[in-house]
Scaffold this active site. Structure first.
Site, mmCIF file in Angstrom:
data_model
loop_
_atom_site.group_PDB
_atom_site.id
_atom_site.type_symbol
_atom_site.label_atom_id
_atom_site.label_comp_id
_atom_site.label_asym_id
_atom_site.label_seq_id
_atom_site.Cartn_x
_atom_site.Cartn_y
_atom_site.Cartn_z
ATOM 1 C CB THR A 37 7.088 -38.760 -17.322
ATOM 2 O OG1 THR A 37 5.701 -38.438 -17.136
ATOM 3 C CG2 THR A 37 7.932 -37.641 -16.720
ATOM 4 C CB ALA A 65 6.549 -38.141 -23.797
ATOM 5 C CB VAL A 85 0.369 -43.114 -21.130
ATOM 6 C CG1 VAL A 85 0.249 -41.950 -22.117
ATOM 7 C CG2 VAL A 85 0.263 -44.444 -21.866
ATOM 8 C CB CYS A 86 1.323 -38.720 -19.614
ATOM 9 S SG CYS A 86 1.404 -36.940 -19.320
ATOM 10 C CB THR A 87 1.818 -37.756 -14.900
ATOM 11 O OG1 THR A 87 0.415 -37.814 -15.185
ATOM 12 C CG2 THR A 87 2.384 -36.432 -15.394
#
Length: 324
Positions: free
Chosen positions: A128, A161, A108-110
Site C-alpha cells: 500500500t 502503492a 490502489v493505495c489504502t
C-alpha cells in the site's frame, strides 16, 4: 492474452481518492478504445447504496448503480481514500461476501485496508502507500506487507502503492489481458512510460533512507549520489567525512538508517536502472559508470535485487519514444 471484453467494477465511497479512481479508469478506457471490436473492458462504478459520493478533494461522483445490483466482475478494484479509521461497514460486508467471486481483486493505495478488513488479504503478500504500510501490518498481522514495491501480485490479488502506482498496475493488467503493444499504446496516449516493474521501489534510495543530521555525513550522501563510479568503500567515505572508518560506519548507520555499504548498493542500482532506461550506453559502460567494475558484477546485483539481468531489464523497461 484474450480478445474478450472483461468487466471491471470500481467501488466508490465517501472520501475516496479521485486519482485512484480516474487513473485506472483512463487506462481501461484507453485499452478499450484501442481495441475496437477485438476486446477491452466494460467499466462500471458502484456505491453501497447507489447514491453519489464526494471524493477527498470534493469532486462529486455519481455511480452507475448500487453494489448489491452488480454481478461478479472480472476485475474488482477498490481505490484508496479516507477508509482507514472509519470504513463503511456496508462496504466491508459486501466485499467479504462478493470479493471471493471476482476474477481478480485489485486495490490502489489504502484500498488495501478495505480488502484486509474483509478478510480477503489473509496470507497474501501485499503493498500500500509507504506511509501506511506499518499501520496495515499492525492492524492485520495475517497479511504480509511489503513496503517497497509499487505494486504486488499474489495469485488473483493485486495491490498497489499510492496514486500513480495504480496506473502502473492497471497497465500491467492490460498487458496481461491484451498484450504489450496494447498496453504500450495506452501508455503513450496517457504520456506515461510503460517501464515501471512492480518491484520498483516506491521511492528513491535517497528518499528511502534518512538524511543524516551531521553536515559531513550529508555531504557524503551527496557525493555518493553524484559519483556512483568512485571508490565508495567505508575507508574512502570515512576519509571524506574526516572520521575513522569504525566511527563513520557506526554514525552513518545511526543517522541514515542503514549501513554505508547497503546505501551505496541501492544508489548504484538506482543509477544503473535509470541509465539503462534512459541512456544510450551499453551494459558494459553502465557497469563501469556505476562502480560495478564488470558487467558480471552488475548482472549479479540486478538478479539479486530485481530478479532479472540488466540486458533484459533494458529490453522490458526502456523508455518509450514520444507519441506522434
Amino acid at each position: 492474452m484474450t480478445t474478450s471484453r472483461r468487466t471491471v467494477l470500481i467501488v466508490l465511497y465517501e472520501g475516496v481518492q479521485s486519482l485512484d479512481v480516474t487513473g485506472p479508469l483512463e487506462v481501461f478506457h484507453g485499452a478499450t478504445a484501442a481495441a475496437g471490436r477485438s476486446g477491452g473492458y466494460e467499466v462500471r462504478t458502484a456505491t453501497a447504496d447507489g447514491g453519489p459520493v464526494r471524493t477527498h478533494s470534493g469532486l462529486r461522483l455519481a455511480p452507475d448503480g448500487a453494489l448489491d445490483g452488480e454481478a461478479a466482475p472480472d476485475v474488482l478494484l477498490v481505490p484508496g481514500g479516507h477508509c482507514l479509521d472509519d470504513p463503511d461497514p456496508r462496504l466491508v460486508a459486501w466485499l467479504r461476501e462478493h470479493g471471493p467471486r471476482a476474477g481478480r481483486l485489485v486495490s490502489v493505495c489504502t484500498g488495501a485496508f478495505l480488502l484486509a478488513g474483509a478478510g480477503l488479504l489473509d496470507g497474501r503478500r501485499v503493498t500500500t502507500h509507504w506511509a501506511y504500510c506499518a499501520t496495515l501490518a499492525e492492524r492485520f498481522p495475517d497479511v504480509r506487507v511489503d513496503v517497497e514495491p509499487i505494486y504486488v501480485r499474489d495469485g488473483r490479488v493485486a495491490t498497489s502503492a499510492g496514486v500513480t502506482a495504480g496506473i502502473d498496475l492497471a497497465l500491467q493488467l492490460v498487458e496481461e489481458d491484451h498484450g504489450r503493444e496494447r498496453a504500450l499504446a495506452v501508455a503513450r496516449h496517457l504520456v506515461v512510460f510503460l517501464r515501471r516493474p512492480g518491484n520498483q521501489r516506491q521511492f528513491s534510495a535517497q528518499l528511502a533512507a534518512q538524511t543524516a543530521r551531521r553536515p559531513p555525513l550529508r555531504e557524503v550522501q551527496h557525493w555518493i549520489a553524484e559519483h556512483p563510479g568512485a571508490d565508495l568503500s567505508v575507508e574512502a567515505l570515512a576519509a571524506r567525512a574526516n572520521m575513522s572508518p569504525r566511527h563513520f560506519a557506526r554514525t552513518f548507520r545511526s543517522e541514515v538508517g542503514m549501513p554505508p555499504g547497503r546505501y551505496v548498493e541501492r544508489v548504484r542500482l538506482e543509477t544503473a536502472r535509470r541509465l539503462l532506461e534512459d541512456g544510450p550506453d551499453g551494459v558494459e559502460e553502465v557497469s563501469r559508470a556505476c562502480g560495478y567494475g564488470t558487467p558480471e558484477a552488475m548482472r549479479r546485483a540486478f538478479v539479486r535485487a530485481l530478479g532479472t539481468a540488466p540486458a533484459e531489464y533494458r529490453r522490458r523497461f526502456r523508455a518509450a519514444g514520444p507519441a506522434t
